[in-house]
Design a protein around this motif. Structure first.
Motif, PDB file in Angstrom:
ATOM      1  N   ARG A  53       0.821  -1.102  -0.036  1.00 17.77           N
ATOM      2  CA  ARG A  53       0.005  -0.042  -0.003  1.00 17.77           C
ATOM      3  C   ARG A  53       0.751   1.333  -0.040  1.00 17.77           C
ATOM      4  O   ARG A  53       0.628   2.262  -0.280  1.00 17.77           O
ATOM      5  CB  ARG A  53      -0.854  -0.012   1.299  1.00 17.77           C
ATOM      6  N   THR A  54       1.984   1.131   0.480  1.00 15.45           N
ATOM      7  CA  THR A  54       3.113   2.311   0.397  1.00 15.45           C
ATOM      8  C   THR A  54       3.878   2.453  -0.874  1.00 15.45           C
ATOM      9  O   THR A  54       4.519   3.079  -1.035  1.00 15.45           O
ATOM     10  CB  THR A  54       4.016   2.312   1.667  1.00 15.45           C
ATOM     11  N   TRP A  55       3.695   1.623  -1.647  1.00 19.20           N
ATOM     12  CA  TRP A  55       4.312   1.420  -3.128  1.00 19.20           C
ATOM     13  C   TRP A  55       3.716   2.321  -4.140  1.00 19.20           C
ATOM     14  O   TRP A  55       2.492   2.210  -4.071  1.00 19.20           O
ATOM     15  CB  TRP A  55       4.527   0.130  -3.483  1.00 19.20           C
ATOM     16  N   LEU A 108       8.620  17.294  -0.059  1.00 20.53           N
ATOM     17  CA  LEU A 108       7.167  17.097   0.137  1.00 20.53           C
ATOM     18  C   LEU A 108       6.919  15.927   0.963  1.00 20.53           C
ATOM     19  O   LEU A 108       5.933  15.995   1.935  1.00 20.53           O
ATOM     20  CB  LEU A 108       6.603  16.994  -1.274  1.00 20.53           C
ATOM     21  N   HIS A 109       7.596  14.598   0.930  1.00 19.69           N
ATOM     22  CA  HIS A 109       7.087  13.613   1.716  1.00 19.69           C
ATOM     23  C   HIS A 109       8.338  12.756   1.945  1.00 19.69           C
ATOM     24  O   HIS A 109       9.585  13.265   1.760  1.00 19.69           O
ATOM     25  CB  HIS A 109       6.231  12.876   0.834  1.00 19.69           C
ATOM     26  N   TYR A 134      -1.628   8.074   4.269  1.00 17.07           N
ATOM     27  CA  TYR A 134      -1.014   8.016   2.989  1.00 17.07           C
ATOM     28  C   TYR A 134      -1.372   9.178   2.144  1.00 17.07           C
ATOM     29  O   TYR A 134      -2.432   9.554   2.267  1.00 17.07           O
ATOM     30  CB  TYR A 134      -1.597   6.510   2.352  1.00 17.07           C
ATOM     31  N   GLY A 135      -0.525   9.392   1.306  1.00 15.57           N
ATOM     32  CA  GLY A 135      -0.706  10.492   0.234  1.00 15.57           C
ATOM     33  C   GLY A 135      -1.716   9.711  -0.997  1.00 15.57           C
ATOM     34  O   GLY A 135      -1.723   8.450  -0.999  1.00 15.57           O
ATOM     35  N   GLU A 136      -2.275  10.659  -1.697  1.00 18.60           N
ATOM     36  CA  GLU A 136      -3.485   9.975  -2.519  1.00 18.60           C
ATOM     37  C   GLU A 136      -2.635   9.684  -3.696  1.00 18.60           C
ATOM     38  O   GLU A 136      -2.796   8.452  -4.059  1.00 18.60           O
ATOM     39  CB  GLU A 136      -4.462  11.105  -2.986  1.00 18.60           C
ATOM     40  N   ARG A 137      -2.031  10.431  -4.694  1.00 20.98           N
ATOM     41  CA  ARG A 137      -1.087   9.904  -5.803  1.00 20.98           C
ATOM     42  C   ARG A 137      -0.036   9.162  -5.486  1.00 20.98           C
ATOM     43  O   ARG A 137       0.436   7.973  -6.200  1.00 20.98           O
ATOM     44  CB  ARG A 137      -0.802  11.113  -6.709  1.00 20.98           C
ATOM     45  N   PRO A 139       1.712   7.179  -2.134  1.00 27.60           N
ATOM     46  CA  PRO A 139       1.309   6.754  -0.884  1.00 27.60           C
ATOM     47  C   PRO A 139       2.562   6.852  -0.039  1.00 27.60           C
ATOM     48  O   PRO A 139       2.814   6.022   0.813  1.00 27.60           O
ATOM     49  CB  PRO A 139       1.006   5.201  -1.067  1.00 27.60           C
ATOM     50  N   PHE A 140       3.044   7.966   0.426  1.00 24.06           N
ATOM     51  CA  PHE A 140       3.930   8.422   1.289  1.00 24.06           C
ATOM     52  C   PHE A 140       3.494   9.251   2.531  1.00 24.06           C
ATOM     53  O   PHE A 140       2.417   9.815   2.460  1.00 24.06           O
ATOM     54  CB  PHE A 140       5.275   9.055   0.592  1.00 24.06           C
ATOM     55  N   ALA A 141       4.332   9.372   3.474  1.00 22.92           N
ATOM     56  CA  ALA A 141       4.098  10.263   4.625  1.00 22.92           C
ATOM     57  C   ALA A 141       4.340  11.492   4.110  1.00 22.92           C
ATOM     58  O   ALA A 141       5.436  11.820   3.353  1.00 22.92           O
ATOM     59  CB  ALA A 141       4.967   9.889   5.828  1.00 22.92           C
ATOM     60  N   ARG A 142       3.685  12.851   4.710  1.00 24.46           N
ATOM     61  CA  ARG A 142       3.964  14.133   4.117  1.00 24.46           C
ATOM     62  C   ARG A 142       4.651  14.783   5.202  1.00 24.46           C
ATOM     63  O   ARG A 142       4.347  14.610   6.427  1.00 24.46           O
ATOM     64  CB  ARG A 142       2.747  14.722   4.032  1.00 24.46           C
TER      65      ARG A 142
END
Length: 220
Positions: A53-55, A108-109, A134-137, A139-142
């Motif tokens: 999910r984080t990829w 940014l992330h 998760y970010g939308e486009r 999926p990383f931390a901001r």
């Protein structure tokens, strides 16, 4: 606006070894082509999170959790590519070849398993339940730019690159999405060290040129 030539270099695709030292051997060739700058895509320590999910979609397609844009430590080179000293040597070699070097800043992330999530949890944006979303486009931390300590950490990162690595400029990933006052302060600090630092915004907001950037990603 800058009118020159920039050579983009990804360590993973530049050489079979995928290392900074192997790429450094090709710098005379890049110089002979007539380029002014070598822009190095991120080489910093990456998140190896196995949670798909984080990829992002690109890394899913190659089945690799380690994305160069999902960083867990902005200050240190990922062992996949080499060491901090290797990168300093790369910059020196480039300078000897008459090339300037740009580092890629990805502010940014970061990876959800970054050192910041553990050591400085307020460095990251969190939802109403205190979780890192998760970010939308991507999926990383901001990064939480409302946190002054987080900003200071990034300012110090940039000045370190100028002072210790002797980098000549920065390509700023997703620059339009960071607060413009962050760039005002960051660019002011690095240009006090080296007034000739070149700033490229990976964005389309022409107003950022009035905040210290020499170049953006549009000709319109």
């Amino acid at each position: 606006m800058y009118r020159g030539t920039i050579y983009q270099m990804s360590m993973r695709t530049m050489t079979p070894q995928g290392t900074i030292n192997a790429a450094a051997e090709l710098l005379p060739y890049v110089a002979d082509l007539g380029f002014e700058y070598v822009y190095i895509m991120p080489v910093w320590e990456m998140d190896g999170d196995l949670d798909r999910r984080t990829w992002c979609e690109t890394m899913k397609s190659v089945n690799n959790p380690k994305n160069p844009y999902k960083i867990i430590d902005f200050y240190n080179v990922d062992p996949e590519h080499g060491t901090n000293e290797d990168l300093k040597s790369f910059v020196n070699t480039a300078h000897d070849c008459g090339l300037k070097v740009m580092f890629d800043l990805v502010y940014l992330h970061c990876g959800r398993n970054s050192r910041y999530a553990k050591e400085n949890p307020d460095f990251l944006e969190r939802d109403e339940n205190g979780n890192v979303p998760y970010g939308e486009r991507w999926p990383f931390a901001r990064i939480n730019f409302d946190n002054k300590a987080a900003r200071e950490h990034l300012y110090n990162n940039m000045t370190m690159f100028v002072e210790e690595y002797k980098v000549d400029g920065f390509r700023c990933d997703c620059g339009d999405f960071l607060p413009v006052d962050f760039w005002d302060e960051a660019i002011s600090r690095v240009k006090k060290i080296n007034p000739d630092i070149f700033m490229l915004n990976e964005g389309y907001n022409r107003e950022t040129v009035n905040h210290g950037f020499e170049m953006i990603y549009t000709d319109n």
